[in-house]
Enzyme design. Sequence first.
Site, PDB file in Angstrom:
ATOM      1  CE1 TYR A   1      -3.796   2.810   0.537  1.00  0.00           C
ATOM      2  CE2 TYR A   1      -2.420   3.045   2.703  1.00  0.00           C
ATOM      3  CZ  TYR A   1      -3.319   3.560   1.648  1.00  0.00           C
ATOM      4  OH  TYR A   1      -3.815   4.708   1.804  1.00  0.00           O
ATOM      5  CG  ASP A  56       5.593   3.307   0.553  1.00  0.00           C
ATOM      6  OD1 ASP A  56       6.343   3.702   1.997  1.00  0.00           O
ATOM      7  OD2 ASP A  56       4.871   2.867   0.602  1.00  0.00           O
ATOM      8  CE  LYS A  90       2.112   4.664   8.560  1.00  0.00           C
ATOM      9  NZ  LYS A  90       0.338   5.093   8.490  1.00  0.00           N
TER      10      LYS A  90
HETATM   11  N1  HOZ Z   1      -0.021   3.233   6.156  1.00  0.00           N
HETATM   12  C1  HOZ Z   1      -2.115   3.180   7.602  1.00  0.00           C
HETATM   13  C2  HOZ Z   1      -2.192   1.942   7.307  1.00  0.00           C
HETATM   14  N2  HOZ Z   1      -2.120   0.853   7.267  1.00  0.00           N
HETATM   15  C3  HOZ Z   1      -2.367   3.768   6.626  1.00  0.00           C
HETATM   16  C4  HOZ Z   1      -3.233   4.219   8.044  1.00  0.00           C
HETATM   17  C5  HOZ Z   1      -4.594   4.723   6.717  1.00  0.00           C
HETATM   18  O1  HOZ Z   1      -4.941   4.814   6.237  1.00  0.00           O
HETATM   19  O2  HOZ Z   1      -5.627   5.042   7.736  1.00  0.00           O
END
Ligand code: HOZ
Length: 423
Positions: free
Chosen positions: A140, A235, A263
């Site tokens: 993702y 990433d 983050k």
């Molecule tokens: N990377 C985060 C979850 N794996 C994203 C947090 C979100 O989408 O709020």
Amino acid sequence: MNDGLFARARELFPGGVNSPVRAFGAVGGTPRFVTRAEGAYVWDADGVKRIDYVSSWGAIILGHAVSEIVEAISSAAGRGTSYGAPTPGEIALAERIQAAMPSVERMRFTCSGTEAVMSAVRLARAHTGRSKILKFAGCYHGHADSLLTAAGSGVATMGLPGSAGVTADATRDTLVAPYNDLDSVSELFDRFGDQLAAVLLEPVAANMGLVLPKPGFLELLREQTSAHHALLVFDEVITGFRVAPGGAQERYDVTPDLTCLGKVIGGGLPVGAFGGRADIMALVAPEGPMYQAGTLSGNPLAMAAGEATLARLTDRDVFDRLEEQTTRLAAGLGEAIDAGPHAGRASVATIGSLLTLFWTPRPPTSFAEAQAGDGEAFASFFHAMLDRGVSLPPSPYEAWFVTLAHGAGEVDATLAAAREALA
Ligand code: HOZ
């Protein structure tokens, strides 16, 4: 109180939330509204205190409301919250990132990981003059249109192949391969190598649950991208400052051309960054023709929080401590599984301060294997832990985030809860 808040929130926000992963879509029930957090704990609107492993989806690494972060933010706020002009704080944070991650020779701050990756993809296309991107199923990279295909995190949690509203054109140049599948990568390079602008991946995948790269996988990607003059883009929004001070690129000793961060580098405030080779970054406006911008980019509060966070992470002992607690937690969970009625049905993957308890017999090596997990068992386990004072990410496709505030006491309490939950 909590149920009332959720009822009101559902009127105001789709699903009652401002990001889908916060809803209890995969586990059922009502998301807990958080009113306070301190150290390793969160309190919900009904006053219930729990050990927190969501940790703002990884943004919190020192613990919640740590005094030096609160002071850094307060002091920065007292000098003004945003100027729309360069600040010394941007340099201070950038220098800390560069010191930890030497491949990031130059960088640009954004407000989110999504923006960072979206910009890195545009930059890779600008640099190579090519269109195609290779990504991996279950990774993702935020919610930019071109990357919302075979995506992990909330997209996987909702069981979606992609997103409504993304046109076929937007993903036409996005190729998808199974994570860790060396043969598929080689085949795709044989067919499309001279059209590929970049290979983009989470070097340790953490949005399909935690899936580690097989030996040789990252090295193959480095070799193939170099051989075909495509860029390798890591990433490291989750893995940066989590699996080693210099991220996965340090831990696996594979150097990407570009890196995306977020983050941890914002210390709990909205930040992203993309950066890498100086010659490539020279293409970014105003030095070059690749346009990228943002009113709140390099925001002084976020820079201050990020700098204060990274200042605590310069010492390798800190990472050893984080990893020690995480390893102890992972091992204890493994023992609890083996000793209980679910022996052989669940497994634990871990690296750095990340872990995932999978409802699969072995830790998955691909999205397809992660998707074979038992979702109902996960939901039961999640609620059993919540009832026992432990707040886990409400999806089987996420990692648990351990912070420096998670000491032996919190790990022991979590394991005691897990033994009961698994029994
Ligand atoms: N990377 C985060 C979850 N794996 C994203 C947090 C979100 O989408 O709020």
